[in-house]
Design an enzyme around this catalytic site. Structure first.
Site, PDB file in Angstrom:
ATOM      1  N   PHE A 130       0.856  -1.188   0.000  1.00  0.00           N
ATOM      2  CA  PHE A 130       0.000   0.000   0.000  1.00  0.00           C
ATOM      3  C   PHE A 130       0.889   1.234   0.000  1.00  0.00           C
ATOM      4  O   PHE A 130       1.748   1.379   0.862  1.00  0.00           O
ATOM      5  CB  PHE A 130      -0.930   0.031   1.219  1.00  0.00           C
ATOM      6  N   ASP A 215       9.139   2.396   1.693  1.00  0.00           N
ATOM      7  CA  ASP A 215       7.990   3.154   2.191  1.00  0.00           C
ATOM      8  C   ASP A 215       7.865   2.855   3.675  1.00  0.00           C
ATOM      9  O   ASP A 215       7.408   1.785   4.065  1.00  0.00           O
ATOM     10  CB  ASP A 215       6.733   2.736   1.419  1.00  0.00           C
ATOM     11  N   LYS A 244       2.780   9.380   8.543  1.00  0.00           N
ATOM     12  CA  LYS A 244       1.899   9.095   9.685  1.00  0.00           C
ATOM     13  C   LYS A 244       2.348   9.649  11.048  1.00  0.00           C
ATOM     14  O   LYS A 244       1.793  10.622  11.519  1.00  0.00           O
ATOM     15  CB  LYS A 244       1.629   7.597   9.757  1.00  0.00           C
TER      16      LYS A 244
HETATM   17  C1  PLP Z   1      -0.938   5.187   5.139  1.00  0.00           C
HETATM   18  C2  PLP Z   1       0.105   4.791   4.178  1.00  0.00           C
HETATM   19  C3  PLP Z   1       0.358   5.551   3.028  1.00  0.00           C
HETATM   20  C4  PLP Z   1      -0.489   6.739   2.635  1.00  0.00           C
HETATM   21  O1  PLP Z   1      -0.419   7.783   3.550  1.00  0.00           O
HETATM   22  P1  PLP Z   1      -1.483   8.980   3.472  1.00  0.00           P
HETATM   23  O2  PLP Z   1      -0.995   9.949   4.496  1.00  0.00           O
HETATM   24  O3  PLP Z   1      -2.835   8.391   3.779  1.00  0.00           O
HETATM   25  O4  PLP Z   1      -1.433   9.518   2.102  1.00  0.00           O
HETATM   26  C5  PLP Z   1       1.421   5.185   2.217  1.00  0.00           C
HETATM   27  N1  PLP Z   1       2.178   4.108   2.507  1.00  0.00           N
HETATM   28  C6  PLP Z   1       1.949   3.345   3.589  1.00  0.00           C
HETATM   29  C7  PLP Z   1       2.846   2.176   3.877  1.00  0.00           C
HETATM   30  C8  PLP Z   1       0.897   3.645   4.456  1.00  0.00           C
HETATM   31  O5  PLP Z   1       0.650   2.865   5.509  1.00  0.00           O
END
Ligand code: PLP
Length: 390
Positions: A130, A215, A244
Site C-alpha cells: 500500500f 515506504d 503518519k
Molecule cells: C498510510 C500509508 C500511506 C499513505 O499515507 P497517506 O498519508 O494516507 O497519504 C502510504 N504508505 C503506507 C505504507 C501507508 O501505511
C-alpha cells in the site's frame, strides 16, 4: 449530519470521538476507550501529548506559515534530525504519505534521466503493498481493489510477490529504475519482510543499478521497535518515505534520500505549498525529541514483545486464530473467520482495534503504552474471542 454532508469514502463506525489523552479516547456520549488503532499509526505519542501540543501552540503564536521561497527554521532543524538519525542526507517535506511516495517516485524517475537513462522509468513494487491514494500511488500499490474504477492508470509500475527474491530478479527489465517496498507491509495484512529478503533486494539493486525505495510511512518512526523498520534488517535504502507518526497527529510527510540521488532534484522540479511549514515541523521536532531522547522507541520494542507474547498465548487457545505476526507495536492476528464482528464487540467493551483484508486484526497502539494497557486490551480481546468461539 455526517452521512448527509460527507462523501462516502469511508464505511464509518457509528461513533464520534471528541477527546483523547494518552492511549485513551472518549466518544460524544462520554464512553472511554483504549485506543489500539492510534489514528492508524499516527498517534505514536498518544493523544494530547503535552510536548506536541505545547510545540504547536508556541509555533502558532510565533509563525504559522511562510512559503518555501524562504528558509524555515523548524524545517531545517527537522531535516537535520532525520538525516543525522538515518542513512539519508536530504529531505523533501510534504503533507501526507501518498505525497511522500509521489515525491520518491518522481525523484527515482528524474535520477534515471539525470544518469543518462531516459528509457528507465519503471518501478517494481510488491503485491499486497500500500503506497497511497493518488493516481501514481494507487498504481504503485499492488492491490487491484484500490485501482478499479480509476483507469486509465499511469504506466511504469510492475508487481511481484513480496518476500520472493527470484520473482523480483525475473521482473527486472531494461526499463526498470527502482524497487519500492514496505519493510513491514501494513494495510496488506501486517507482513514483515523475511530476514534475508531485503539484503537480497539490496544486492540485486546494486548489481542492476536500481534505486531501492522503502515506504516507511507506517513502519517508520519507532513503530517496529527501531527508529526505522529497515534498521532491523541491516539494509539501507537510497530513498525512504515517512508521514503518519511524524507530526504526532499534525499532517506532515517526508521523502529522505542519500546525497547522490537527492542531487537529481533541482529548483523547479518538485514543490509543495504547505510542505514543511513551520507549524508541522514544530510538531515533528517535538515528536522526534520524544522518540529519540525519551526512550519511546525502546518502550515500543519492550511492550511490543510483551503484547506479541500475549497474542500468541491467545492464539494457542483459539483454533480460529491462524497466526500472530509483526514487529514492535505493529502486530497482526490472522483469523480463519471475518474479523468485523470482533472489532465491533471489542469496541462495545471499550477497546478500539481495526481489521485489514477482512480477517487480520491489526494493532497500532501509541508507542507510549504500558504493560498495564496491554493487559487491559488483552483481557477484553480474550473475552471477545471466547464469546465468538462459543
Ligand atoms: C498510510 C500509508 C500511506 C499513505 O499515507 P497517506 O498519508 O494516507 O497519504 C502510504 N504508505 C503506507 C505504507 C501507508 O501505511
Amino acid at each position: 449530519m455526517g452521512d448527509k454532508y460527507l462523501m462516502k469514502t469511508y464505511g464509518r463506525l457509528q461513533m464520534a470521538l471528541v477527546k483523547g489523552s494518552g492511549a485513551r479516547v472518549w466518544d460524544a456520549d462520554g464512553n472511554e476507550y483504549l485506543d489500539f488503532v492510534g489514528g492508524l499509526a499516527v498517534n505514536a505519542l498518544g493523544h494530547a501529548h503535552p510536548a506536541v501540543t505545547r510545540a504547536i501552540a508556541d509555533q502558532a503564536e510565533t509563525l504559522m506559515h511562510v512559503s518555501n521561497l524562504y528558509y524555515i527554521e523548524p524545517q531545517v532543524k527537522l531535516a537535520r534530525i532525520l538525516a543525522e538519525n538515518s542513512c539519508g542526507d536530504r529531505v523533501f517535506f510534504c503533507n501526507s504519505g501518498a505525497e511522500a511516495n509521489e515525491a520518491a517516485i518522481k525523484l527515482a524517475r528524474k535520477h534515471a534521466k539525470v544518469c543518462g537513462h531516459p528509457d528507465k522509468y519503471e518501478i517494481i513494487t510488491a503485491l499486497k503493498s500500500f503506497h497511497g491514494r493518488t493516481l501514481a500511488t494507487i498504481t504503485a500499490t499492488g492491490q487491484a481493489k484500490y485501482q478499479q474504477g480509476f483507469e486509465p492508470l499511469p504506466s511504469g509500475f510492475r508487481y511481484v510477490p513480496f518476500n520472493d527474491l527470484e520473482a523480483l530478479k525475473a521482473a527486472v527489465g531494461p526499463n526498470t529504475c527502482a524497487v519500492m517496498l514496505e519493510p513491514v507491509q501494513g494495510e496488506g495484512g501486517v507482513n514483515p519482510a523475511d530476514p534475508g529478503y531485503l539484503q537480497g533486494v539490496r544486492q540485486l539493486c546494486n548489481e542492476e543499478g536500481l534505486l531501492l525505495i522503502f515506504d516507511e510511512v507506517q513502519s517508520g518512526l519507532g513503530r517496529t521497535g527501531k527508529l526505522l523498520a529497515h534498521q532491523h534488517y541491516g539494509v539501507d535504502p537510497d530513498i525512504f518515505t515517512l508521514a503518519k507518526a511524524l507530526g504526532g497527529g499534525f499532517p506532515i510527510g517526508a521523502a529522505v534520500a542519500v546525497e547522490k540521488v537527492a542531487a537529481s532534484f533541482v529548483p523547479g522540479d518538485h514543490a509543495s505549498t504547505f510542505g514543511g511549514n513551520p507549524l508541522a515541523c514544530a510538531a515533528g521536532l517535538a515528536v522526534m525529541d520524544q522518540l529519540i531522547n525519551r526512550g519511546v522507541v525502546e518502550n515500543a520494542a519492550r511492550v511490543g514483545d510483551y503484547f506479541k507474547n500475549k497474542l500468541k498465548e491467545m492464539a494457542s487457545r483459539h483454533s480460529f486464530v491462524k497466526e500472530v505476526r509483526g514487529l514492535g507495536l505493529i502486530l497482526g492476528m490472522e483469523l480463519d473467520v471475518n474479523g468485523g464482528e470482533i472489532v465491533t464487540r471489542c469496541q462495545d467493551r471499550g477497546l478500539l482495534i481495526n481489521c485489514v483484508n477482512g480477517n487480520v486484526l491489526r494493532f497500532l497502539p501509541p508507542l507510549v503504552i504500558t504493560p498495564g494497557d496491554v493487559d487491559q486490551a488483552a483481557g477484553i480481546l480474550e473475552k471477545v474471542l471466547e464469546e465468538v468461539s462459543t
